[in-house]
Design a protein around this motif. Structure first.
Motif, PDB file in Angstrom:
ATOM      1  N   GLU A 176       0.823  -1.200   0.000  1.00 54.17           N
ATOM      2  CA  GLU A 176       0.000   0.000   0.000  1.00 54.17           C
ATOM      3  C   GLU A 176       0.865   1.262   0.000  1.00 54.17           C
ATOM      4  OE1 GLU A 176      -2.306  -3.403   1.072  1.00 54.17           O
ATOM      5  OE2 GLU A 176      -0.458  -2.628   1.971  1.00 54.17           O
ATOM      6  N   LEU A 179       2.199   1.872  -3.499  1.00 55.50           N
ATOM      7  CA  LEU A 179       1.177   2.447  -4.366  1.00 55.50           C
ATOM      8  C   LEU A 179       0.974   3.929  -4.051  1.00 55.50           C
ATOM      9  CD1 LEU A 179      -1.564  -0.361  -4.393  1.00 55.50           C
ATOM     10  CD2 LEU A 179       0.207   0.074  -6.116  1.00 55.50           C
ATOM     11  N   GLU A 210      -4.210  -2.907  -9.499  1.00 52.01           N
ATOM     12  CA  GLU A 210      -3.794  -1.684  -8.814  1.00 52.01           C
ATOM     13  C   GLU A 210      -2.754  -0.915  -9.627  1.00 52.01           C
ATOM     14  OE1 GLU A 210      -5.094  -0.229  -6.351  1.00 52.01           O
ATOM     15  OE2 GLU A 210      -6.433  -1.804  -5.647  1.00 52.01           O
TER      16      GLU A 210
END
Length: 261
Positions: A176, A179, A210
């Motif tokens: 995460e 990203l 993603e």
């Protein structure tokens, strides 16, 4: 003069102990075999991110240091002054930062050598490719933005499974966080791409989705030195991920949403 000192750094509620040795390098720029680049510059020997699969554990300068991978790092204290002299002889020759360590590993927060290298390259309008899996690269968004397109960043993304990351890349940022780093770089107009390598156990559909929301193209690499992690994979039941079939399945899944090279 070489000397060692211990640095105790508190990060995410745990204490990491690194053995740091400050050394003098003989040169800053090394000829590169990486496509699109002419030279590489490595500010550190060793890497506190400690990826279990990294080739630099046994190829290159670290193997002569007799250090423990992930803990012991040599800091090339004079590399900035060397670069200032050498760069004038290689105008407009692209530089990769870096090949044998993550330039934004933990001790960069203390030493700031990567930042000074980047400042020199950008001030000379040298094309520079930066690859990292660390959120610390966000610190240098101001320099990357000032490059006006001369700097390109590759964020390494290897898995979305946190337990896998903690075992194989113990000092790295989470999926995460990586990203979020890509999002921040894009928002500041910085050229950014994703490097998926080596492919670790992952939910390939999720990772591809993603990344497809952020970039158009990814480069994917297999696990090239599997002997380093074979025992770990066996202990955790990940053996199938070392097969050519598993790697090909990931490539095919990514190809549904992204351009893969």
């Amino acid at each position: 003069m070489h000397f060692q000192k211990r640095i105790r750094e508190e990060k995410r509620c745990r204490i990491e102990v690194y053995m740091i040795e400050e050394i003098r390098a003989s040169k800053a720029l090394t000829k590169s075999s990486i496509p699109l680049t002419d030279f590489t510059v490595n500010p550190y020997v060793g890497c506190t991110i400690g990826c279990k699969y990294c080739f630099a554990r046994f190829i290159g300068s670290f193997k002569y240091s007799r250090g423990k991978w992930g803990r012991d790092v040599q800091v090339r204290k004079n590399i900035v002054s060397l670069l200032r002299k050498e760069i004038t002889h290689h105008p407009k020759r692209a530089v990769f930062l870096s090949t044998s360590c993550d330039p934004y590993q933990h001790i960069e927060e203390k030493y700031g050598i990567t930042r000074e290298i980047l400042r020199i390259l950008i001030s000379h309008r040298i094309p520079v490719f930066v690859m990292s899996k660390s959120t610390l690269i966000r610190r240098d968004i101001d320099l990357l933005r000032a490059s006006e397109g001369e700097a390109r960043v590759l964020i390494t993304v290897t898995t979305d499974i946190d337990d896998v990351r903690k075992v194989l890349e113990p000092g790295s940022s989470s999926f995460e966080e990586r990203l979020e780093t890509i999002d921040m770089l894009i928002a500041d107009g910085i050229k950014v791409g994703a490097f998926v390598g080596p492919v670790l156990p992952m939910n390939a559909t999720r990772v591809a989705y993603e990344l497809s929301k952020r970039v158009e193209e990814v480069h994917i690499d297999p696990m090239n030195y599997s002997f380093q992690v074979r025992d770990i994979y066996r202990d955790f039941g990940w053996q199938r991920w070392l097969s050519a079939e598993a790697y090909q399945n990931v490539r095919e899944e990514f190809s549904r949403l992204l351009q893969v090279d």
